[in-house]
Design a protein around this motif. Structure first.
Motif, PDB file in Angstrom:
ATOM      1  N   PRO A   1     110.558  46.630 106.490  1.00  0.00           N
ATOM      2  CA  PRO A   1     111.428  46.779 105.323  1.00  0.00           C
ATOM      3  C   PRO A   1     112.896  46.436 105.606  1.00  0.00           C
ATOM      4  O   PRO A   1     113.662  46.218 104.676  1.00  0.00           O
ATOM      5  CB  PRO A   1     111.277  48.257 104.944  1.00  0.00           C
ATOM      6  CG  PRO A   1     110.783  48.922 106.179  1.00  0.00           C
ATOM      7  CD  PRO A   1     110.014  47.892 106.945  1.00  0.00           C
ATOM      8  N   GLU A   2     113.256  46.342 106.881  1.00  0.00           N
ATOM      9  CA  GLU A   2     114.632  46.020 107.261  1.00  0.00           C
ATOM     10  C   GLU A   2     114.804  44.558 107.681  1.00  0.00           C
ATOM     11  O   GLU A   2     115.853  44.189 108.208  1.00  0.00           O
ATOM     12  CB  GLU A   2     115.074  46.933 108.411  1.00  0.00           C
ATOM     13  CG  GLU A   2     114.987  48.412 108.085  1.00  0.00           C
ATOM     14  CD  GLU A   2     115.869  48.808 106.910  1.00  0.00           C
ATOM     15  OE1 GLU A   2     116.999  48.306 106.817  1.00  0.00           O
ATOM     16  OE2 GLU A   2     115.410  49.619 106.088  1.00  0.00           O
ATOM     17  N   ILE A   3     113.782  43.732 107.473  1.00  0.00           N
ATOM     18  CA  ILE A   3     113.844  42.340 107.925  1.00  0.00           C
ATOM     19  C   ILE A   3     115.020  41.606 107.286  1.00  0.00           C
ATOM     20  O   ILE A   3     115.361  41.842 106.122  1.00  0.00           O
ATOM     21  CB  ILE A   3     112.519  41.596 107.633  1.00  0.00           C
ATOM     22  CG1 ILE A   3     112.518  40.210 108.309  1.00  0.00           C
ATOM     23  CG2 ILE A   3     112.273  41.485 106.137  1.00  0.00           C
ATOM     24  CD1 ILE A   3     111.173  39.508 108.276  1.00  0.00           C
TER      25      ILE A   3
ATOM     26  N   LEU B   1     110.479  35.692  98.252  1.00  0.00           N
ATOM     27  CA  LEU B   1     110.722  36.705  99.288  1.00  0.00           C
ATOM     28  C   LEU B   1     111.107  38.044  98.666  1.00  0.00           C
ATOM     29  O   LEU B   1     110.645  39.098  99.105  1.00  0.00           O
ATOM     30  CB  LEU B   1     111.808  36.229 100.247  1.00  0.00           C
ATOM     31  CG  LEU B   1     111.351  35.157 101.220  1.00  0.00           C
ATOM     32  CD1 LEU B   1     112.534  34.389 101.769  1.00  0.00           C
ATOM     33  CD2 LEU B   1     110.545  35.780 102.336  1.00  0.00           C
ATOM     34  N   CYS B   2     111.921  37.992  97.648  1.00  0.00           N
ATOM     35  CA  CYS B   2     112.329  39.210  96.953  1.00  0.00           C
ATOM     36  C   CYS B   2     111.114  39.905  96.354  1.00  0.00           C
ATOM     37  O   CYS B   2     110.953  41.124  96.473  1.00  0.00           O
ATOM     38  CB  CYS B   2     113.360  38.871  95.895  1.00  0.00           C
ATOM     39  SG  CYS B   2     114.089  40.302  95.092  1.00  0.00           S
ATOM     40  N   GLU B   3     110.227  39.132  95.740  1.00  0.00           N
ATOM     41  CA  GLU B   3     109.000  39.692  95.172  1.00  0.00           C
ATOM     42  C   GLU B   3     108.118  40.310  96.249  1.00  0.00           C
ATOM     43  O   GLU B   3     107.366  41.254  95.984  1.00  0.00           O
ATOM     44  CB  GLU B   3     108.225  38.610  94.414  1.00  0.00           C
ATOM     45  CG  GLU B   3     108.905  38.161  93.148  1.00  0.00           C
ATOM     46  CD  GLU B   3     108.289  36.897  92.562  1.00  0.00           C
ATOM     47  OE1 GLU B   3     107.188  36.497  92.998  1.00  0.00           O
ATOM     48  OE2 GLU B   3     108.913  36.305  91.667  1.00  0.00           O
TER      49      GLU B   3
ATOM     50  N   VAL C   1     111.435  41.671 100.406  1.00  0.00           N
ATOM     51  CA  VAL C   1     112.566  41.390 101.295  1.00  0.00           C
ATOM     52  C   VAL C   1     113.860  41.712 100.562  1.00  0.00           C
ATOM     53  O   VAL C   1     114.072  41.266  99.431  1.00  0.00           O
ATOM     54  CB  VAL C   1     112.557  39.910 101.754  1.00  0.00           C
ATOM     55  CG1 VAL C   1     113.813  39.579 102.549  1.00  0.00           C
ATOM     56  CG2 VAL C   1     111.309  39.625 102.573  1.00  0.00           C
ATOM     57  N   ARG C   2     114.709  42.489 101.207  1.00  0.00           N
ATOM     58  CA  ARG C   2     115.962  42.908 100.574  1.00  0.00           C
ATOM     59  C   ARG C   2     117.183  42.200 101.144  1.00  0.00           C
ATOM     60  O   ARG C   2     118.196  42.075 100.472  1.00  0.00           O
ATOM     61  CB  ARG C   2     116.130  44.418 100.719  1.00  0.00           C
ATOM     62  CG  ARG C   2     115.092  45.215  99.984  1.00  0.00           C
ATOM     63  CD  ARG C   2     115.413  46.698  99.976  1.00  0.00           C
ATOM     64  NE  ARG C   2     115.714  47.229 101.290  1.00  0.00           N
ATOM     65  CZ  ARG C   2     114.945  48.070 101.975  1.00  0.00           C
ATOM     66  NH1 ARG C   2     113.825  48.481 101.459  1.00  0.00           N
ATOM     67  NH2 ARG C   2     115.306  48.504 103.160  1.00  0.00           N
ATOM     68  N   GLU C   3     117.106  41.780 102.387  1.00  0.00           N
ATOM     69  CA  GLU C   3     118.275  41.181 103.040  1.00  0.00           C
ATOM     70  C   GLU C   3     118.035  39.705 103.327  1.00  0.00           C
ATOM     71  O   GLU C   3     117.145  39.351 104.110  1.00  0.00           O
ATOM     72  CB  GLU C   3     118.592  41.912 104.354  1.00  0.00           C
ATOM     73  CG  GLU C   3     118.951  43.372 104.174  1.00  0.00           C
ATOM     74  CD  GLU C   3     120.249  43.577 103.401  1.00  0.00           C
ATOM     75  OE1 GLU C   3     121.156  42.724 103.506  1.00  0.00           O
ATOM     76  OE2 GLU C   3     120.350  44.586 102.684  1.00  0.00           O
ATOM     77  N   MET C   4     118.840  38.855 102.689  1.00  0.00           N
ATOM     78  CA  MET C   4     118.746  37.409 102.889  1.00  0.00           C
ATOM     79  C   MET C   4     120.153  36.848 103.051  1.00  0.00           C
ATOM     80  O   MET C   4     121.091  37.329 102.415  1.00  0.00           O
ATOM     81  CB  MET C   4     118.046  36.741 101.707  1.00  0.00           C
ATOM     82  CG  MET C   4     116.584  37.088 101.576  1.00  0.00           C
ATOM     83  SD  MET C   4     115.803  36.307 100.147  1.00  0.00           S
ATOM     84  CE  MET C   4     115.957  37.616  98.935  1.00  0.00           C
TER      85      MET C   4
ATOM     86  N   ALA D   1     118.737  34.377  92.820  1.00  0.00           N
ATOM     87  CA  ALA D   1     117.390  34.888  93.089  1.00  0.00           C
ATOM     88  C   ALA D   1     117.404  36.401  93.218  1.00  0.00           C
ATOM     89  O   ALA D   1     116.532  37.091  92.664  1.00  0.00           O
ATOM     90  CB  ALA D   1     116.838  34.256  94.365  1.00  0.00           C
ATOM     91  N   GLU D   2     118.387  36.927  93.920  1.00  0.00           N
ATOM     92  CA  GLU D   2     118.471  38.376  94.108  1.00  0.00           C
ATOM     93  C   GLU D   2     118.735  39.088  92.774  1.00  0.00           C
ATOM     94  O   GLU D   2     118.144  40.127  92.495  1.00  0.00           O
ATOM     95  CB  GLU D   2     119.549  38.715  95.129  1.00  0.00           C
ATOM     96  CG  GLU D   2     119.159  38.284  96.531  1.00  0.00           C
ATOM     97  CD  GLU D   2     120.294  38.373  97.547  1.00  0.00           C
ATOM     98  OE1 GLU D   2     121.479  38.432  97.141  1.00  0.00           O
ATOM     99  OE2 GLU D   2     119.990  38.378  98.745  1.00  0.00           O
TER     100      GLU D   2
END
Length: 170
Positions: free
Chosen positions: A3-5, A104-106, A109-112, A161-162
């Motif tokens: 979850p922190e990726i 990725l958000c779906e 993934v929270r951090e990009m 996207a976010e």
């Protein structure tokens, strides 16, 4: 999935140093599990399944790109347990970057973020390209330089996207 990726997109022309930068991250941060996903690697693997010769861009069948996309998404799922995932492709098209970031958000993934490689002189890129195992050629490099946009365009694509993903989750 971790979850922190942190997912890092590279943005730049071929031969600009994206793959080298991605590989160096692991050396610079050995305490992190860093995974790298490159469509070019998938293409070489796919090509090798049906050819006895080394990969060549002139022999590559662009009709296989949908299969490469499927493989990319499968590998993406497999690599989301890393601390950092580097998507080491050109990402010159901001709309494609938005689609990938939305996917990725779906997936949660929270951090990009992105690493931008500014345009280099064509002659320099050609020199670097010619020393690579799988050169793309001067015409492709010239076209990529023309399509490469200022860094802000790619950050805006990532933010779009976010924002879109946050609205869907709300």
């Amino acid at each position: 999935m971790n979850p922190e990726i942190l997912v890092l997109f590279t943005v730049g022309t071929s031969a600009s140093g994206k793959s080298t930068w991605a590989q160096d991250l692991g050396k610079r941060f050995p305490h992190l599990q860093i995974a790298i996903l490159e469509r070019d690697q998938l293409r070489r693997e796919q090509y090798g399944k049906s050819h006895d010769t080394a990969f060549s861009w002139t022999d590559w069948d662009v009709g296989q790109e949908s299969e490469i996309q499927k493989q990319w998404v499968e590998r993406l799922h497999d690599l989301l347990s890393a601390d950092v995932l580097v998507l080491a492709d050109t990402h010159i098209d901001p709309e494609q970057l938005t689609r990938e970031a939305s996917l990725l958000c779906e997936m949660g993934v929270r951090e990009m973020a992105l690493q931008y490689f500014p345009a280099q002189p064509l002659v320099e890129l050609i020199r670097k390209d010619q020393s690579r195992s799988y050169p793309v050629g001067a015409a492709v490099l010239r076209e990529q330089i023309q399509r490469l946009q200022p860094q802000d365009a790619y950050w805006q694509a990532l933010e779009a996207a976010e924002t879109s993903c946050a609205k869907l989750k709300a």
